[in-house]
Design a protein around this motif. Structure first.
Motif, PDB file in Angstrom:
ATOM      1  N   ASP A 273       0.802  -1.148   0.042  1.00  0.00           N
ATOM      2  CA  ASP A 273      -0.008   0.055  -0.088  1.00  0.00           C
ATOM      3  C   ASP A 273       0.933   1.227   0.142  1.00  0.00           C
ATOM      4  O   ASP A 273       1.617   1.520   0.817  1.00  0.00           O
ATOM      5  CB  ASP A 273      -0.795  -0.003   1.211  1.00  0.00           C
ATOM      6  CG  ASP A 273      -1.801   1.207   1.302  1.00  0.00           C
ATOM      7  OD1 ASP A 273      -1.762   2.290   0.415  1.00  0.00           O
ATOM      8  OD2 ASP A 273      -2.878   1.157   2.218  1.00  0.00           O
ATOM      9  N   PRO A 274       0.983   2.137  -0.994  1.00  0.00           N
ATOM     10  CA  PRO A 274       1.799   3.121  -0.926  1.00  0.00           C
ATOM     11  C   PRO A 274       1.488   4.238  -0.187  1.00  0.00           C
ATOM     12  O   PRO A 274       2.380   5.053   0.098  1.00  0.00           O
ATOM     13  CB  PRO A 274       1.637   3.731  -2.670  1.00  0.00           C
ATOM     14  CG  PRO A 274       0.340   3.182  -3.122  1.00  0.00           C
ATOM     15  CD  PRO A 274       0.012   1.666  -2.376  1.00  0.00           C
ATOM     16  N   THR A 275       0.172   4.402   0.359  1.00  0.00           N
ATOM     17  CA  THR A 275       0.016   5.313   1.206  1.00  0.00           C
ATOM     18  C   THR A 275       0.448   5.189   2.525  1.00  0.00           C
ATOM     19  O   THR A 275       0.348   6.021   3.358  1.00  0.00           O
ATOM     20  CB  THR A 275      -1.866   5.414   1.457  1.00  0.00           C
ATOM     21  OG1 THR A 275      -2.063   4.245   2.009  1.00  0.00           O
ATOM     22  CG2 THR A 275      -2.377   5.489  -0.154  1.00  0.00           C
ATOM     23  N   ILE A 276       0.930   4.066   3.095  1.00  0.00           N
ATOM     24  CA  ILE A 276       1.382   3.540   4.551  1.00  0.00           C
ATOM     25  C   ILE A 276       3.041   3.462   4.503  1.00  0.00           C
ATOM     26  O   ILE A 276       3.408   3.488   5.385  1.00  0.00           O
ATOM     27  CB  ILE A 276       0.702   2.651   5.103  1.00  0.00           C
ATOM     28  CG1 ILE A 276       0.703   1.415   4.180  1.00  0.00           C
ATOM     29  CG2 ILE A 276      -0.800   2.878   5.133  1.00  0.00           C
ATOM     30  CD1 ILE A 276       0.459   0.091   4.948  1.00  0.00           C
ATOM     31  N   ALA A 339      11.269  13.445  -4.281  1.00  0.00           N
ATOM     32  CA  ALA A 339       9.631  13.455  -4.634  1.00  0.00           C
ATOM     33  C   ALA A 339       9.063  13.167  -3.558  1.00  0.00           C
ATOM     34  O   ALA A 339       9.331  12.672  -2.474  1.00  0.00           O
ATOM     35  CB  ALA A 339       9.402  12.388  -5.840  1.00  0.00           C
ATOM     36  N   ASP A 340       7.687  13.682  -3.727  1.00  0.00           N
ATOM     37  CA  ASP A 340       6.815  13.545  -2.615  1.00  0.00           C
ATOM     38  C   ASP A 340       5.988  12.077  -2.883  1.00  0.00           C
ATOM     39  O   ASP A 340       5.259  11.788  -1.510  1.00  0.00           O
ATOM     40  CB  ASP A 340       5.603  14.680  -2.412  1.00  0.00           C
ATOM     41  CG  ASP A 340       6.415  16.049  -2.159  1.00  0.00           C
ATOM     42  OD1 ASP A 340       7.366  15.861  -1.434  1.00  0.00           O
ATOM     43  OD2 ASP A 340       6.024  17.116  -2.802  1.00  0.00           O
ATOM     44  N   GLN A 341       5.699  11.593  -3.716  1.00  0.00           N
ATOM     45  CA  GLN A 341       4.878  10.649  -4.093  1.00  0.00           C
ATOM     46  C   GLN A 341       5.945   9.439  -4.793  1.00  0.00           C
ATOM     47  O   GLN A 341       6.582   9.363  -5.496  1.00  0.00           O
ATOM     48  CB  GLN A 341       3.872  10.961  -4.937  1.00  0.00           C
ATOM     49  CG  GLN A 341       2.730  11.931  -4.239  1.00  0.00           C
ATOM     50  CD  GLN A 341       2.299  11.347  -3.083  1.00  0.00           C
ATOM     51  OE1 GLN A 341       1.982  10.085  -2.822  1.00  0.00           O
ATOM     52  NE2 GLN A 341       2.189  12.184  -2.037  1.00  0.00           N
ATOM     53  N   PRO A 342       5.287   8.091  -4.482  1.00  0.00           N
ATOM     54  CA  PRO A 342       5.894   7.073  -5.142  1.00  0.00           C
ATOM     55  C   PRO A 342       5.311   6.915  -6.803  1.00  0.00           C
ATOM     56  O   PRO A 342       4.255   7.434  -6.869  1.00  0.00           O
ATOM     57  CB  PRO A 342       5.469   5.686  -4.539  1.00  0.00           C
ATOM     58  CG  PRO A 342       4.199   6.151  -3.795  1.00  0.00           C
ATOM     59  CD  PRO A 342       4.483   7.425  -3.520  1.00  0.00           C
TER      60      PRO A 342
END
Length: 383
Positions: A273-276, A339-342
């Protein structure tokens, strides 16, 4: 949390290691590791302990962890290229440095070979160049005594080996590096609850035992008893295997505070899960107070990782998606990307990247390790 209390951590350590016997080859491995580390100390080399592959949980049969050891085996080659001596603690039969190029291929290893003159065995022409290059790298590492390979199998084996070897690394001080890439089991079966005999797949054994107590000489059992493909939606509890597992104690804090307290310590965090991912990496860092967590997502782990470290912005190390094997001006540049996001997995091209992400991870780790050694020396100088 109680697990962060040093006295309780020490008690949990004593309880686990006193009740789980060491592997039979531990003394032999400790002797090899001691000689290896002493030699590297005399040579003035940095030493990295890489843990690699999964751990098993014995049940007579066993529960296994998903890990072929790709990250660890690949990283070992790049650490050697950077001048580190590598102590490679790996799951038995998982991937090894250098031989991984052929043991993990889709072709059988024998397909890379052919019969040469006078009954000799040689590499086939199209593979000879690469195989010779890999062989020379391997031989150089072994001939210079820069690579020691030690196996483990179970979670108990792994923890005994890890504790013993990291304690041996104490004299290295900050020049020791722990690169904990093994996929460690979260649960285990204590020895006192281990099954003595083979776990039966059906209740046939019970049926035989009951039948043996009857006066009849004929033993009969319900044919359904032997059916492993019962399609009925409700499976009787008597046919289920219910396993009661205990959590494996978290020894990372023991390692940080005692086993090898001056070494730089790197752990890994794999998530789906990329959000965690970053949150879990930061939580681990804050809880155990080590030096770096390398986070990766299952779907993009060959294309990018994120470095999460104290007092440092999260850094994504990412392969250029449009990377080609060669260009008019040479290889495409490889940079650390902030970067801020994967990455979105849907944005990735089909197939494998043509370069290995470890070729970027290890130089970045080396830079951080150099900074760690410098800061340690400055602090020691002020003291």
């Amino acid at each position: 949390m109680s697990s962060t209390n040093p006295s309780e951590a020490d008690q949990a350590e004593d309880l686990y290691f006193n009740s789980n016997p060491p592997p039979k080859d531990l003394d032999k491995h400790v002797a090899l590791a001691r000689d290896f580390i002493n030699f590297q100390t005399q040579e003035g080399r940095r030493v990295v302990l890489i843990t690699s592959g999964g751990t098993t949980v014995p049940l007579v049969r066993f529960i296994d962890n998903f890990s072929a050891g790709t990250r660890g085996a690949t990283s070992a080659e790049y650490f050697l290229e950077s001048g580190y001596a590598v102590l490679f603690l790996h799951r038995q039969f998982s991937l090894l440095p250098f031989s991984r190029h052929y043991s993990h291929a889709t072709d059988c290893f024998l397909d890379f070979l052919r019969e040469g003159p006078n009954g000799s065995v040689v590499a086939r022409d199209e593979d000879a160049g690469k195989m010779l290059h890999v062989l020379r790298q391997y031989r150089e590492a072994r001939d210079r005594n820069m690579l020691l390979v030690l196996p483990f199998v179970s979670i108990s084996d792994y923890l005994h080996e890890l504790r013993s070897i990291t304690r041996l690394m104490r004299p290295l001080g900050p020049h020791g590096l722990l690169y904990l890439a093994a996929a460690v089991s979260d649960f285990f079966v204590p020895p006192e609850r281990m099954s003595e005999h083979k776990i039966q797949s059906t209740d046939a054994a019970d049926a035989v035992m009951k039948a043996s107590k009857t006066a009849s000489a004929d033993v009969t059992t319900d044919e359904e008893t032997f059916d492993n493909f019962d399609s009925s939606p409700s499976v009787p509890r008597s046919k289920r295997l219910v396993v009661d597992l205990d959590p494996v104690p978290k020894f990372l804090k023991n390692l940080v505070e005692g086993w090898s307290s001056q070494a730089m310590i790197i752990s890994f965090k794999l998530e789906t899960d990329p959000t965690i991912l970053v949150h879990k990496a930061r939580y681990s860092l804050d809880r155990y107070q080590h030096h770096l967590v390398i986070g990766n997502l299952l779907s993009t782990r060959k294309w990018e990782v994120v470095f999460v470290a104290p007092n440092m912005q999260d850094r994504w190390i990412r392969l250029p998606i449009n990377r080609r094997k060669s260009t008019v001006d040479g290889p495409a540049p490889l940079d650390l990307t902030v970067a801020d996001q994967p990455l979105d997995p849907k944005s990735l091209p089909e197939g494998e990247p043509d370069i290995e992400i470890e070729s970027l991870i290890i130089p970045a780790v080396e830079d951080l390790h150099s900074g760690y050694i410098k800061a340690y020396d400055e602090t020691k100088g002020r003291a």
